[in-house]
Write a protein that holds these residues in place. Structure first.
Motif, PDB file in Angstrom:
ATOM      1  N   ASN A  56      12.423  23.419  -7.719  1.00  0.00           N
ATOM      2  CA  ASN A  56      11.459  22.343  -7.934  1.00  0.00           C
ATOM      3  C   ASN A  56      11.821  21.570  -9.202  1.00  0.00           C
ATOM      4  O   ASN A  56      11.792  20.329  -9.227  1.00  0.00           O
ATOM      5  N   SER A  57      12.167  22.311 -10.254  1.00  0.00           N
ATOM      6  CA  SER A  57      12.596  21.663 -11.496  1.00  0.00           C
ATOM      7  C   SER A  57      13.848  20.832 -11.255  1.00  0.00           C
ATOM      8  O   SER A  57      13.972  19.699 -11.749  1.00  0.00           O
ATOM      9  N   ARG A  58      14.786  21.372 -10.506  1.00  0.00           N
ATOM     10  CA  ARG A  58      16.023  20.657 -10.211  1.00  0.00           C
ATOM     11  C   ARG A  58      15.727  19.357  -9.460  1.00  0.00           C
ATOM     12  O   ARG A  58      16.294  18.303  -9.778  1.00  0.00           O
ATOM     13  N   ALA A  59      14.839  19.414  -8.480  1.00  0.00           N
ATOM     14  CA  ALA A  59      14.518  18.225  -7.687  1.00  0.00           C
ATOM     15  C   ALA A  59      13.890  17.135  -8.554  1.00  0.00           C
ATOM     16  O   ALA A  59      14.189  15.944  -8.393  1.00  0.00           O
ATOM     17  N   ILE A  60      13.020  17.533  -9.479  1.00  0.00           N
ATOM     18  CA  ILE A  60      12.380  16.556 -10.368  1.00  0.00           C
ATOM     19  C   ILE A  60      13.411  15.908 -11.280  1.00  0.00           C
ATOM     20  O   ILE A  60      13.425  14.676 -11.457  1.00  0.00           O
ATOM     21  N   LEU A  61      14.285  16.703 -11.865  1.00  0.00           N
ATOM     22  CA  LEU A  61      15.301  16.162 -12.774  1.00  0.00           C
ATOM     23  C   LEU A  61      16.269  15.248 -12.034  1.00  0.00           C
ATOM     24  O   LEU A  61      16.627  14.176 -12.537  1.00  0.00           O
ATOM     25  N   ARG A  62      16.688  15.635 -10.859  1.00  0.00           N
ATOM     26  CA  ARG A  62      17.597  14.784 -10.076  1.00  0.00           C
ATOM     27  C   ARG A  62      16.941  13.448  -9.754  1.00  0.00           C
ATOM     28  O   ARG A  62      17.556  12.384  -9.924  1.00  0.00           O
ATOM     29  N   ARG A  63      15.700  13.504  -9.281  1.00  0.00           N
ATOM     30  CA  ARG A  63      15.026  12.259  -8.896  1.00  0.00           C
ATOM     31  C   ARG A  63      14.786  11.375 -10.123  1.00  0.00           C
ATOM     32  O   ARG A  63      14.911  10.142 -10.043  1.00  0.00           O
ATOM     33  N   ALA A  64      14.453  11.993 -11.252  1.00  0.00           N
ATOM     34  CA  ALA A  64      14.242  11.208 -12.472  1.00  0.00           C
ATOM     35  C   ALA A  64      15.499  10.428 -12.835  1.00  0.00           C
ATOM     36  O   ALA A  64      15.428   9.215 -13.108  1.00  0.00           O
ATOM     37  N   PHE A  65      16.631  11.088 -12.830  1.00  0.00           N
ATOM     38  CA  PHE A  65      17.868  10.401 -13.196  1.00  0.00           C
ATOM     39  C   PHE A  65      18.221   9.330 -12.163  1.00  0.00           C
ATOM     40  O   PHE A  65      18.691   8.242 -12.520  1.00  0.00           O
ATOM     41  N   ASP A  66      17.976   9.610 -10.894  1.00  0.00           N
ATOM     42  CA  ASP A  66      18.225   8.607  -9.857  1.00  0.00           C
ATOM     43  C   ASP A  66      17.378   7.360 -10.072  1.00  0.00           C
ATOM     44  O   ASP A  66      17.761   6.254  -9.661  1.00  0.00           O
ATOM     45  N   LEU A  67      16.216   7.531 -10.715  1.00  0.00           N
ATOM     46  CA  LEU A  67      15.330   6.394 -10.994  1.00  0.00           C
ATOM     47  C   LEU A  67      15.625   5.743 -12.340  1.00  0.00           C
ATOM     48  O   LEU A  67      14.906   4.835 -12.757  1.00  0.00           O
ATOM     49  N   GLY A  68      16.663   6.214 -13.032  1.00  0.00           N
ATOM     50  CA  GLY A  68      17.047   5.594 -14.291  1.00  0.00           C
ATOM     51  C   GLY A  68      16.467   6.245 -15.520  1.00  0.00           C
ATOM     52  O   GLY A  68      16.618   5.731 -16.635  1.00  0.00           O
ATOM     53  N   VAL A  69      15.794   7.379 -15.359  1.00  0.00           N
ATOM     54  CA  VAL A  69      15.268   8.108 -16.513  1.00  0.00           C
ATOM     55  C   VAL A  69      16.429   8.875 -17.147  1.00  0.00           C
ATOM     56  O   VAL A  69      16.902   9.870 -16.599  1.00  0.00           O
ATOM     57  N   VAL A  99       6.689   6.958 -12.948  1.00  0.00           N
ATOM     58  CA  VAL A  99       7.805   6.074 -13.306  1.00  0.00           C
ATOM     59  C   VAL A  99       7.543   4.651 -12.809  1.00  0.00           C
ATOM     60  O   VAL A  99       7.988   3.670 -13.426  1.00  0.00           O
ATOM     61  N   ALA A 100       6.770   4.516 -11.730  1.00  0.00           N
ATOM     62  CA  ALA A 100       6.463   3.193 -11.184  1.00  0.00           C
ATOM     63  C   ALA A 100       5.632   2.342 -12.141  1.00  0.00           C
ATOM     64  O   ALA A 100       5.506   1.125 -11.948  1.00  0.00           O
ATOM     65  N   ALA A 101       5.075   2.967 -13.201  1.00  0.00           N
ATOM     66  CA  ALA A 101       4.318   2.195 -14.192  1.00  0.00           C
ATOM     67  C   ALA A 101       5.232   1.363 -15.081  1.00  0.00           C
ATOM     68  O   ALA A 101       4.785   0.381 -15.698  1.00  0.00           O
ATOM     69  N   ALA A 102       6.502   1.716 -15.163  1.00  0.00           N
ATOM     70  CA  ALA A 102       7.445   0.974 -16.008  1.00  0.00           C
ATOM     71  C   ALA A 102       7.564  -0.463 -15.525  1.00  0.00           C
ATOM     72  O   ALA A 102       7.526  -0.747 -14.329  1.00  0.00           O
ATOM     73  N   GLY A 103       7.673  -1.375 -16.478  1.00  0.00           N
ATOM     74  CA  GLY A 103       7.828  -2.787 -16.137  1.00  0.00           C
ATOM     75  C   GLY A 103       6.527  -3.510 -15.862  1.00  0.00           C
ATOM     76  O   GLY A 103       6.541  -4.667 -15.429  1.00  0.00           O
ATOM     77  N   HIS A 104       5.396  -2.849 -16.109  1.00  0.00           N
ATOM     78  CA  HIS A 104       4.092  -3.463 -15.819  1.00  0.00           C
ATOM     79  C   HIS A 104       3.165  -3.385 -17.033  1.00  0.00           C
ATOM     80  O   HIS A 104       1.989  -3.065 -16.911  1.00  0.00           O
ATOM     81  N   SER A 105       3.709  -3.703 -18.201  1.00  0.00           N
ATOM     82  CA  SER A 105       2.945  -3.556 -19.440  1.00  0.00           C
ATOM     83  C   SER A 105       2.295  -4.855 -19.920  1.00  0.00           C
ATOM     84  O   SER A 105       1.806  -4.921 -21.039  1.00  0.00           O
ATOM     85  N   SER A 106       2.274  -5.877 -19.077  1.00  0.00           N
ATOM     86  CA  SER A 106       1.601  -7.134 -19.437  1.00  0.00           C
ATOM     87  C   SER A 106       0.145  -7.075 -18.988  1.00  0.00           C
ATOM     88  O   SER A 106      -0.158  -6.675 -17.853  1.00  0.00           O
ATOM     89  N   PHE A 107      -0.755  -7.479 -19.880  1.00  0.00           N
ATOM     90  CA  PHE A 107      -2.188  -7.459 -19.600  1.00  0.00           C
ATOM     91  C   PHE A 107      -2.801  -8.790 -20.018  1.00  0.00           C
ATOM     92  O   PHE A 107      -2.370  -9.402 -21.001  1.00  0.00           O
ATOM     93  N   THR A 108      -3.814  -9.206 -19.297  1.00  0.00           N
ATOM     94  CA  THR A 108      -4.562 -10.383 -19.718  1.00  0.00           C
ATOM     95  C   THR A 108      -5.522  -9.977 -20.838  1.00  0.00           C
ATOM     96  O   THR A 108      -5.828  -8.793 -21.023  1.00  0.00           O
TER      97      THR A 108
END
Length: 341
Positions: free
Chosen positions: A44-57, A307-316
């Motif tokens: 499970n740890s391996r799967a999380i780390l692999r997916r994180a790096f695949d997403l650019g983490v 991770v999907a929260a990245a790139g959405h830091s603009s607020f009115t």
């Protein structure tokens, strides 16, 4: 099966410059405090780390006593690094820390030179590394001269066992003092790691200003307030959650008032097309002085949501005003004893 990283791994997440340095960090970094010890399945740890790096983490954050038992997160990460990530070592920022209890006796915690440098050697051995990218003083030690604690960080860098030095949970005043000491030593502080969330806003009381003036990056840990801002506690305490296990979140911290604020924040999140967790992470990144937010993950699905929260830091202005009404102190800062010194 041999792991081959996704070819498009640098296309899905923004990066930010870490203070006045040459280092960029992903807006979302992965911490291995929970879920990577011997009490969790290695695959499970391996799967999380692999997916994180695949997403650019690219940044994986550890400490000497992470995992159950202490040291197991570093040991397990070292195995996965050796088996999966060795070809990508130069694409990774790997950090570790020392400051909290690690082994028995008077030399197994706090900020002495003996403890910090011995701990770093042990961490490198567990992970199978010649160096870490960042080595932190995990907490301020009021009984040890700061010159000694920071001198150990300076030695770690100048010996080649760490590339950069960091501090965690130091107050604004202590951070300014530490920055001056390290500057005179010739090893500037790269980064500060404070707790920071909608329910724990202490760094807005001066620390962010110091970091901006000193050119020190900021990576916020516990940006979901120990999971309270994930929304998982809105309707009770789920089995297996931190509060149910009484690990780093106590049920006394889940007051009706706090949960009412979290539900209100959830309404704002839904209006933005986000989950409560995504709103919390995006909000913590709204200030350009915050380089990255440090998340944990117990599953690949949870990792992907955060991770999907990245790139959405603009607020009115209206969104920020609405958030301010419910982003209030909730007594969840269990690290205040360090930063209050």
């Amino acid at each position: 099966m041999t792991y081959i990283a996704a070819a498009d791994r640098y296309e899905s997440i923004p990066y930010r410059r870490c203070g006045r340095s040459g280092i960029d960090l992903p807006e979302v970094s992965l911490g291995l405090w929970h879920n990577f010890g011997d009490d969790r399945p290695l695959e499970n740890s391996r799967a999380i780390l692999r997916r994180a790096f695949d997403l650019g983490v690219t940044h994986f954050d550890l400490a000497n006593n992470y995992g159950v038992p202490y040291g197991s997160a570093e040991k397990n990460f070292g195995r996965i690094l050796r088996e999966d990530f060795r070809p990508y070592r130069d694409e990774l920022i790997i950090s570790t820390k020392a400051g909290y209890d690690m082994w028995p006796g008077p030399y197994g915690e706090w900020g002495s030179r003996k403890y910090l440098l011995a701990s770093l050697d042990q961490s490198l051995q567990r992970m199978g590394l010649e160096y870490v990218d960042i080595f932190y003083s995990h907490r301020f030690d009021p009984k040890t001269p700061m010159q000694e604690t920071l001198g150990a960080l300076d030695t770690a860098v100048k010996s080649g066992k760490a590339l950069y030095a960091g501090i965690s949970s130091y107050s604004a005043e202590r951070t300014a003092e530490a920055a001056g000491i390290m500057r005179r030593m010739g090893t500037p502080i790269l980064i500060h790691q404070p707790s920071y969330s909608m329910l724990n806003r202490w760094i807005e009381g001066g620390l962010l200003e110091v970091l901006g003036q000193e050119g020190i990056g900021c990576i916020a840990f516990s940006p979901l307030a120990q999971g309270v801002l994930s929304g998982k506690y809105d309707n009770g305490i789920p089995e297996g959650s931190r509060a149910s296990r009484h690990t780093s979140l106590d049920t006394s911290q889940l007051s009706d008032a706090t949960l009412s604020h979290v539900r209100a924040l959830g309404e704002i999140a839904r209006a933005r097309g986000q989950s409560t967790a995504q709103l919390a992470l995006s909000w913590a990144l709204r200030d350009e002085r915050v380089t990255s937010v440090l998340i944990g993950a117990s599953s690949v699905a949870q990792l992907e949501e955060n991770v999907a929260a990245a790139g959405h830091s603009s607020f009115t202005a209206d969104e920020l005003a609405a958030i301010d009404r419910d982003a209030v102190e909730a007594g969840i800062n269990i690290w205040a004893a360090s930063s209050d010194n």
